[in-house]
Write an enzyme that holds these catalytic residues in place. Structure first.
Site, short mmCIF file in Angstrom:
data_model
loop_
_atom_site.label_atom_id
_atom_site.label_comp_id
_atom_site.label_asym_id
_atom_site.label_seq_id
_atom_site.Cartn_x
_atom_site.Cartn_y
_atom_site.Cartn_z
N CYS A 134 -2.01 11.11 7.88
CA CYS A 134 -2.98 10.16 7.36
C CYS A 134 -4.10 10.00 8.37
O CYS A 134 -3.86 10.01 9.58
CB CYS A 134 -2.31 8.80 7.12
SG CYS A 134 -3.41 7.60 6.33
N CYS A 138 -4.11 3.12 10.92
CA CYS A 138 -3.75 1.70 10.97
C CYS A 138 -2.85 1.51 12.20
O CYS A 138 -1.95 2.33 12.45
CB CYS A 138 -3.02 1.28 9.70
SG CYS A 138 -4.04 1.45 8.21
N SER A 216 -0.82 2.52 -4.01
CA SER A 216 -1.14 1.56 -2.95
C SER A 216 -2.27 2.14 -2.10
O SER A 216 -2.18 3.26 -1.62
CB SER A 216 0.11 1.33 -2.09
OG SER A 216 -0.17 0.44 -1.03
N SER A 239 -3.37 -2.89 0.31
CA SER A 239 -2.81 -3.31 1.60
C SER A 239 -3.86 -4.16 2.29
O SER A 239 -4.85 -3.64 2.81
CB SER A 239 -2.47 -2.09 2.45
OG SER A 239 -1.45 -1.34 1.82
N HIS A 241 -3.21 -7.31 4.53
CA HIS A 241 -2.63 -7.50 5.87
C HIS A 241 -3.35 -8.49 6.78
O HIS A 241 -2.85 -8.78 7.87
CB HIS A 241 -2.49 -6.17 6.64
CG HIS A 241 -1.66 -5.13 5.95
ND1 HIS A 241 -0.66 -5.42 5.05
CD2 HIS A 241 -1.69 -3.76 6.03
CE1 HIS A 241 -0.11 -4.29 4.62
NE2 HIS A 241 -0.71 -3.28 5.17
N ASN A 315 8.46 -3.21 9.86
CA ASN A 315 9.44 -2.31 10.47
C ASN A 315 8.86 -1.87 11.79
O ASN A 315 7.89 -1.11 11.80
CB ASN A 315 9.69 -1.10 9.58
CG ASN A 315 10.24 -1.51 8.24
OD1 ASN A 315 11.28 -2.14 8.17
ND2 ASN A 315 9.50 -1.21 7.19
N1 SAH Z 1 -2.24 4.28 2.57
C1 SAH Z 1 -1.67 3.45 1.54
C2 SAH Z 1 -0.25 3.81 1.14
C3 SAH Z 1 0.74 4.19 2.21
S1 SAH Z 1 1.41 2.90 3.23
C4 SAH Z 1 -1.77 2.00 1.93
O1 SAH Z 1 -2.20 1.71 3.06
O2 SAH Z 1 -1.48 1.13 1.11
C5 SAH Z 1 2.38 1.91 2.16
C6 SAH Z 1 2.54 0.48 2.67
O3 SAH Z 1 3.37 0.43 3.86
C7 SAH Z 1 1.21 -0.14 3.07
O4 SAH Z 1 1.13 -1.45 2.59
C8 SAH Z 1 1.32 -0.12 4.57
O5 SAH Z 1 0.45 -1.02 5.16
C9 SAH Z 1 2.77 -0.43 4.80
N2 SAH Z 1 3.25 -0.19 6.15
C10 SAH Z 1 2.74 0.66 7.06
N3 SAH Z 1 3.45 0.61 8.20
C11 SAH Z 1 4.44 -0.29 8.01
C12 SAH Z 1 5.51 -0.76 8.83
N4 SAH Z 1 5.71 -0.29 10.04
N5 SAH Z 1 6.33 -1.69 8.30
C13 SAH Z 1 6.15 -2.13 7.03
N6 SAH Z 1 5.17 -1.71 6.21
C14 SAH Z 1 4.31 -0.81 6.70
#
Ligand code: SAH
Length: 369
Positions: A134, A138, A216, A239, A241, A315
């Site tokens: 990706c 993030c 998502s 997402s 956040h 997580n």
């Molecule tokens: N790129 C897309 C889809 C993939 S991530 C998006 O950002 O929505 C899917 C979800 O998992 C997103 O909401 C993302 O923010 C979340 N996510 C990423 N890392 C995480 C983590 N360590 N613990 C919990 N959720 C997480």
């Protein structure tokens, strides 16, 4: 064109699922297009329909099992065509048996993961990837730390779902839901994702209802705008956040390009055009974004009707963040409830095998299997 040769219902967004499937299979197997494939393999249209049905609906991945075809034809097809574009390289199962993670090897040497979740109460969800790696970086997400490799093809996306559905079926479960929450940003691979959705949705094929799927996005505004115009019933999750630009930009660099005001404007336009609810994902990062004041500002942002907030326990994959405590999550949820924002606290699945959201990152030891 096969679209004329084989009648089928219009699939999601007016994409013809069977034509898409065959065109992509032809390319995957080295043919320029489906007509060349048909001519070379001497396949009449009804055979194409049979093979599509056997693979997409009945979940076969080996021609030798396609007993509707004469043996000689099975053998010749097996030489020239492949029924799957993803190959399982490794599987891991959580201690509580609720979650399984599959690592797939792709043709060009890239690898992606998909997850099968067996929810208490009977639902069975596949979580699939849309990109290898990706590009969004993030700060809390394991996939983002590894960088971007490439977009997946529509078949590589579909075939993950087919594989997971087959694994579920071996346990007498059938897939009830599918989420694009694995590796990658679906709206940065828009066409392949929407083609995959059309194939997944096809009543003559995989036959998963549009409302059972969720895309998502990290907030790719042009993607949300295109998606709004699709006229399909696939769910949209954003997402979010963070309730303000300063914090959101720290967590999600994409916020510089499409800040909260632009994102929320696109979400409101989606709701107005589709009358469908937007799901907001809000990752609970201990003492970063989980104060009652953050919840108040989040509620102010959402305003209007048709939204739902999912609070996601973090997580821990990045050393600088930790999971929000349950008492803080509950307090946050209460603030949202008091303000009339429907909110669910998600529970974590698969953390022990790194198969929870955002944990999908290929570690080289596993990838070497
Ligand atoms: N790129 C897309 C889809 C993939 S991530 C998006 O950002 O929505 C899917 C979800 O998992 C997103 O909401 C993302 O923010 C979340 N996510 C990423 N890392 C995480 C983590 N360590 N613990 C919990 N959720 C997480």
């Amino acid at each position: 064109m096969i679209a004329h040769a084989v009648p089928s219902l219009p699939a999601a967004g007016n994409r013809d699922a069977q034509a898409l499937w065959w065109a992509a299979r032809a390319r995957q197997s080295g043919y320029d297009d489906v007509d060349t494939l048909r001519a070379h393999l001497e396949l009449p249209p009804y055979r194409l329909a049979q093979i599509y049905r056997a693979a997409a609906k009945e979940l076969h991945d080996r021609f030798e099992d396609l007993t509707v075809l004469p043996r000689s034809q099975r053998e010749s097809l097996a030489k020239h065509l492949r029924l799957s574009s993803v190959h399982p390289a490794h599987a891991a199962h959580s201690g509580d048996a609720q979650t399984s993670k599959f690592l797939f090897a792709l043709a060009a040497g890239d690898r992606v993961e998909a997850v099968l979740m067996r929810h208490r109460g009977g639902r069975t969800t596949a979580c699939i990837s849309s990109q290898a790696g990706c590009a969004l970086r993030c700060s809390f997400c394991a996939t983002g730390q590894g960088g971007f490799f490439r977009n997946l093809t529509s078949l590589e996306i579909l075939d993950q779902a087919v594989y997971v559905a087959r694994a579920a079926r071996a346990e007498k479960r059938s897939l009830s839901n599918l989420v694009f929450m694995g590796m990658g940003e679906p709206f940065l691979n828009y066409d392949a994702v929407l083609d995959a959705v059309a194939m997944l949705n096809d009543p003559h094929g995989f036959n998963l209802g549009a409302r059972r799927m969720t895309i998502s996005t990290a907030g790719v505004v042009p993607g949300i705008e295109r998606f709004t115009a699709e006229g399909i019933q696939v769910n949209l999750a954003i997402s979010l956040h963070a309730p303000d630009d300063e914090l959101r930009t720290q967590l999600m660099p994409i916020n510089k390009k499409w800040p909260i005001a632009k994102l929320m404007a696109a979400a409101r336009a989606y709701v107005a055009a589709t009358r469908r609810k937007v799901f907001y994902e809000y990752l609970m990062l201990g003492e970063v974004n989980d104060r009652p004041e953050d919840a108040r500002r989040l509620a102010d942002l959402l305003g209007g009707p048709l939204h739902h907030v999912n609070l996601i326990p973090y997580n821990a994959t990045a050393a600088r963040y930790r999971q929000s405590e349950m008492t803080r999550m509950r307090r946050f949820q209460n603030v949202l409830h008091e303000r009339g924002v429907p909110t669910t606290v998600r529970y974590t699945m698969g953390a022990d095998i790194a198969a929870a959201c955002g944990q999908l990152r290929i570690d080289q030891a596993a990838a070497a299997l």
